[in-house]
Write a protein that holds these residues in place. Structure first.
Motif, PDB file in Angstrom:
ATOM      1  N   LYS A  69      63.261   7.895 112.373  1.00  5.47           N
ATOM      2  CA  LYS A  69      63.291   9.183 112.683  1.00  5.47           C
ATOM      3  C   LYS A  69      61.968   9.609 113.707  1.00  5.47           C
ATOM      4  O   LYS A  69      61.026   8.626 113.536  1.00  5.47           O
ATOM      5  N   LYS A  83      63.800   5.138  98.633  1.00  2.16           N
ATOM      6  CA  LYS A  83      62.972   5.330  97.410  1.00  2.16           C
ATOM      7  C   LYS A  83      63.741   5.097  95.937  1.00  2.16           C
ATOM      8  O   LYS A  83      64.903   5.741  95.936  1.00  2.16           O
ATOM      9  N   TYR A 104      52.294  15.402 117.430  1.00  2.00           N
ATOM     10  CA  TYR A 104      53.864  15.192 116.965  1.00  2.00           C
ATOM     11  C   TYR A 104      54.182  16.428 116.365  1.00  2.00           C
ATOM     12  O   TYR A 104      55.199  17.090 116.516  1.00  2.00           O
ATOM     13  N   GLN A 118      58.210  11.664  92.611  1.00  3.83           N
ATOM     14  CA  GLN A 118      56.791  11.124  92.796  1.00  3.83           C
ATOM     15  C   GLN A 118      55.921  12.145  92.677  1.00  3.83           C
ATOM     16  O   GLN A 118      56.284  13.336  92.885  1.00  3.83           O
ATOM     17  N   HIS A 129      64.975  14.401 105.114  1.00  4.78           N
ATOM     18  CA  HIS A 129      64.501  13.990 103.848  1.00  4.78           C
ATOM     19  C   HIS A 129      65.288  15.007 102.589  1.00  4.78           C
ATOM     20  O   HIS A 129      65.996  14.719 101.834  1.00  4.78           O
ATOM     21  N   ARG A 148      47.729  13.983 113.422  1.00 10.14           N
ATOM     22  CA  ARG A 148      49.223  13.810 113.969  1.00 10.14           C
ATOM     23  C   ARG A 148      49.724  15.086 114.414  1.00 10.14           C
ATOM     24  O   ARG A 148      50.875  15.434 114.627  1.00 10.14           O
ATOM     25  N   LYS A 152      52.690  21.280 103.416  1.00 11.69           N
ATOM     26  CA  LYS A 152      51.805  20.424 103.463  1.00 11.69           C
ATOM     27  C   LYS A 152      50.563  21.202 102.892  1.00 11.69           C
ATOM     28  O   LYS A 152      50.727  22.428 102.792  1.00 11.69           O
ATOM     29  N   ARG A 208      50.599  16.887  95.073  1.00  6.63           N
ATOM     30  CA  ARG A 208      51.529  16.106  95.517  1.00  6.63           C
ATOM     31  C   ARG A 208      52.733  15.845  94.584  1.00  6.63           C
ATOM     32  O   ARG A 208      52.540  15.100  93.433  1.00  6.63           O
ATOM     33  N   HIS A 211      63.515   7.186 105.193  1.00  6.96           N
ATOM     34  CA  HIS A 211      62.953   6.461 104.036  1.00  6.96           C
ATOM     35  C   HIS A 211      63.044   7.046 102.850  1.00  6.96           C
ATOM     36  O   HIS A 211      62.785   6.470 101.589  1.00  6.96           O
ATOM     37  N   TYR A 212      63.335   8.331 102.379  1.00  5.04           N
ATOM     38  CA  TYR A 212      63.662   9.008 101.301  1.00  5.04           C
ATOM     39  C   TYR A 212      64.701   8.086 100.585  1.00  5.04           C
ATOM     40  O   TYR A 212      64.677   8.070  99.402  1.00  5.04           O
ATOM     41  N   ASP A 248      60.656  18.074 110.420  1.00  3.84           N
ATOM     42  CA  ASP A 248      60.010  16.798 109.971  1.00  3.84           C
ATOM     43  C   ASP A 248      60.476  16.585 108.681  1.00  3.84           C
ATOM     44  O   ASP A 248      60.426  15.467 108.225  1.00  3.84           O
ATOM     45  N   MET A 249      61.087  17.515 107.783  1.00  2.00           N
ATOM     46  CA  MET A 249      61.025  17.294 106.488  1.00  2.00           C
ATOM     47  C   MET A 249      62.755  17.444 106.008  1.00  2.00           C
ATOM     48  O   MET A 249      63.352  16.915 105.469  1.00  2.00           O
ATOM     49  N   GLU A 285      53.235  18.408  99.265  1.00  3.03           N
ATOM     50  CA  GLU A 285      52.440  17.265  99.812  1.00  3.03           C
ATOM     51  C   GLU A 285      50.960  17.886  99.623  1.00  3.03           C
ATOM     52  O   GLU A 285      50.649  18.950  99.815  1.00  3.03           O
TER      53      GLU A 285
HETATM   54  C1  BG6 Z   1      57.515  11.747 107.000  1.00  5.14           C
HETATM   55  C2  BG6 Z   1      57.008  12.838 107.528  1.00  5.14           C
HETATM   56  O1  BG6 Z   1      58.960  11.482 107.373  1.00  5.14           O
HETATM   57  O2  BG6 Z   1      57.536  11.864 105.295  1.00  5.14           O
HETATM   58  C3  BG6 Z   1      55.541  13.323 107.027  1.00  5.14           C
HETATM   59  O3  BG6 Z   1      56.879  12.584 108.954  1.00  5.14           O
HETATM   60  C4  BG6 Z   1      55.586  13.182 105.536  1.00  5.14           C
HETATM   61  O4  BG6 Z   1      55.106  14.378 107.600  1.00  5.14           O
HETATM   62  C5  BG6 Z   1      56.155  11.834 104.749  1.00  5.14           C
HETATM   63  O5  BG6 Z   1      54.154  13.324 105.117  1.00  5.14           O
HETATM   64  C6  BG6 Z   1      56.422  12.003 103.460  1.00  5.14           C
HETATM   65  O6  BG6 Z   1      56.775  10.911 102.914  1.00  5.14           O
HETATM   66  P1  BG6 Z   1      56.250  10.283 101.371  1.00  5.14           P
HETATM   67  O7  BG6 Z   1      57.017   9.144 101.311  1.00  5.14           O
HETATM   68  O8  BG6 Z   1      54.845  10.418 101.442  1.00  5.14           O
HETATM   69  O9  BG6 Z   1      56.837  11.512 100.658  1.00  5.14           O
END
Ligand code: BG6
Length: 481
Positions: free
Chosen positions: A147, A181, A225, A367, A239, A222, A330, A335, A177-178, A234-235, A215
């Motif tokens: 992404k 997990k 971006y 998490q 995700h 960043r 954010k 977290r 990447h979610y 972004d999320m 988070e």
């Molecule tokens: C990324 C986002 O894809 O995922 C980030 O671009 C975000 O902004 C991150 O912080 C969160 O991933 P994780 O694995 O830390 O929950």
């Protein structure tokens, strides 16, 4: 007994091999898989990037990256020398001819070939074209992309079309990447591996569902971006949407890539447009906890959202009437990512005098402290009659399964799935497009109205209006803790 399933010998080329993602995630992840015995000895990782460097220079760069960004390996770098011996480097010009002949010479015909495009999407076309022109990729090769996959439906379609000119969908691995997990995969295990939950998994028994990805980090470093993306791109588009799909999808008939993705796609397509008053956009403001978003993003006039809370509806038989509340942001107070399935109140109580509202809540913690917690109602101890109290049936996966069941990081797992040729945990092209088709009108609405995000204090739980989104319906968000 080792539970590691070996993969076939491979050549993995990482375009953008000197970049941030490669140094922070991809190579430390591969090193962990190497240490776990999952990387066959003959396999090679070939870094490809613009800088002139030789194999030894690259090996040194990756040694340093692992020392900086690795986990346990920082203290104990056992095996690092054998690992870096499997690295090669090719200086390559993505849009020119430099380096391609050399890369072609390095590649072997009898191993799995995978190409990780860890570069700007504007280079995907050029890379794909050259991989074919030089006979480096064939119909068995796999490509991995990251992404952001587009920034709206039109750009995502264009990217899909570019990739489709050179590769079949079965060769394309779009990473979210979610999905890598461990606990996200546990959503499917919990739903489809137990008889207990699935019969209740519908609007007859469920009052609403909350998905929170909170988070503590801001956007420092960043901003360039992030300021053009915001929390939606972004999320949420990726995700949170994936989490929603796994929670809401119909049981797939098998755990197979296309069957699972077909079901996810149906969820996205059934998502209703979101009413503007069902969305709260927020932006963090300076507080004792830290600077403002605008300072972090270095844009004093930014109206980008660093927080979103929204109420969504899935228009199908199972979910009609059940709101899905999504929330992410954010610089929040903790977290913490969690999915909470809040069941309906009992219709009737047999216990006289018990006027409290008792609810079963199944919460799945993604998490940190991965686990599951089921709120159940029992009798309060003591002689005071049948007074009821809600208590947690709380399980930490680490405690239940033992500390040495260390789960591979999302990237490690996903890269190994690429080598195995398993696409289940990757987004299919039509899924990504459907997600953008839902997201686009929401973003266009903000732009048309010049929507101004609500400020919230850095380190808080988000803007007050996000609380109201649920309060006015007699519900409340779960604490972020
Ligand atoms: C990324 C986002 O894809 O995922 C980030 O671009 C975000 O902004 C991150 O912080 C969160 O991933 P994780 O694995 O830390 O929950």
């Amino acid at each position: 007994v080792s539970r590691v399933i070996p993969v076939e010998t491979f050549d993995l080329v990482i375009f953008g091999g000197t970049g941030d993602l490669a140094r922070r995630k991809i190579l430390p992840g591969l090193f962990r898989r190497f240490r776990a015995g999952q990387m066959p000895p003959g396999s090679r990782i070939i870094g490809a990037a613009r800088s002139e460097m030789d194999d030894d220079g690259y090996r040194q760069m990756i040694r340093e990256a692992i020392a900086e960004f690795g986990g346990e390996e920082k203290k104990d770098s056992d095996g690092i020398e054998s690992f870096v011996a499997q690295l090669r480097y090719v200086a390559i010009d993505a849009t020119g001819e430099g380096g391609w002949a050399q890369l072609s010479k390095l590649m072997r015909g009898d191993v799995v070939r995978a190409f990780y495009f860890s570069v700007a999407p504007s280079l995907f076309g050029a890379l794909a074209e050259r991989l074919h022109a030089h006979g480096i990729a064939d119909s068995e090769s796999r490509i991995v992309v990251e992404k952001p996959f587009g920034r709206d439906l039109a750009t995502a379609r264009a990217l899909n079309a570019t990739l489709a000119e050179h590769f079949d969908e079965q060769q394309i691995y779009r990473i979210d990447h979610y999905l890598g997990k461990e606990t996200v995969q546990n959503l499917m295990a919990v739903r489809f591996g137990n008889v207990l939950f699935e019969p209740l998994w519908n609007s007859h028994y469920i009052d609403h569902i909350q998905i929170t990805v909170a988070e503590t980090v801001g956007v420092t470093g960043r901003g360039a971006y992030y300021d053009k993306s915001g929390a939606m791109r972004d999320m949420v588009q990726n995700h949170l949407m994936q989490l929603l799909c796994l929670i809401a999808m119909e049981p797939p008939s098998t755990y197979d890539a296309d069957t699972v993705r077909d079901e996810k796609l149906k969820v996205i397509r059934a998502l209703q447009p979101v009413e503007p008053h069902h969305i709260v956009r927020g932006q963090y403001d300076a507080s004792a906890q830290g600077p403002s978003y605008r300072e972090d993003a270095e844009n004093p006039r930014s109206f980008t959202e660093s927080f979103l809370a929204m109420k969504c509806h899935i228009a199908n038989w199972r979910w009609a009437t059940v709101p899905f509340y999504l929330r992410t942001g954010k610089r929040l107070k903790a977290r913490s990512s969690e999915i909470a399935v809040v069941f309906k109140d009992l219709g009737h109580t047999i216990f006289e005098g018990d006027t409290a509202r008792h609810r079963n809540i199944l919460s799945i913690r993604l998490q940190p402290n991965e686990g599951m917690d089921l709120q159940v109602t029992i009798k309060e101890p003591g002689p005071g009659g049948m007074r009821l109290v809600d208590v947690p049936l709380d399980m930490s996966f680490a405690e239940a399964l033992g500390p040495d069941q260390e789960a591979p990081d999302a990237y490690e797992r996903l890269i190994m799935d690429v080598i195995r040729g398993n696409q289940t945990l990757f987004m299919r092209g039509d899924e990504v497009e459907a997600a953008w088709a839902w997201t686009d009108p929401i973003i266009e609405g903000w732009e048309a109205r010049n929507d101004v995000p609500k400020l919230y204090d850095a380190g808080s739980a988000g803007p007050e209006d996000a609380m109201m989104l649920l309060h006015r319906e007699g519900r409340r968000w779960r604490d972020i803790k």
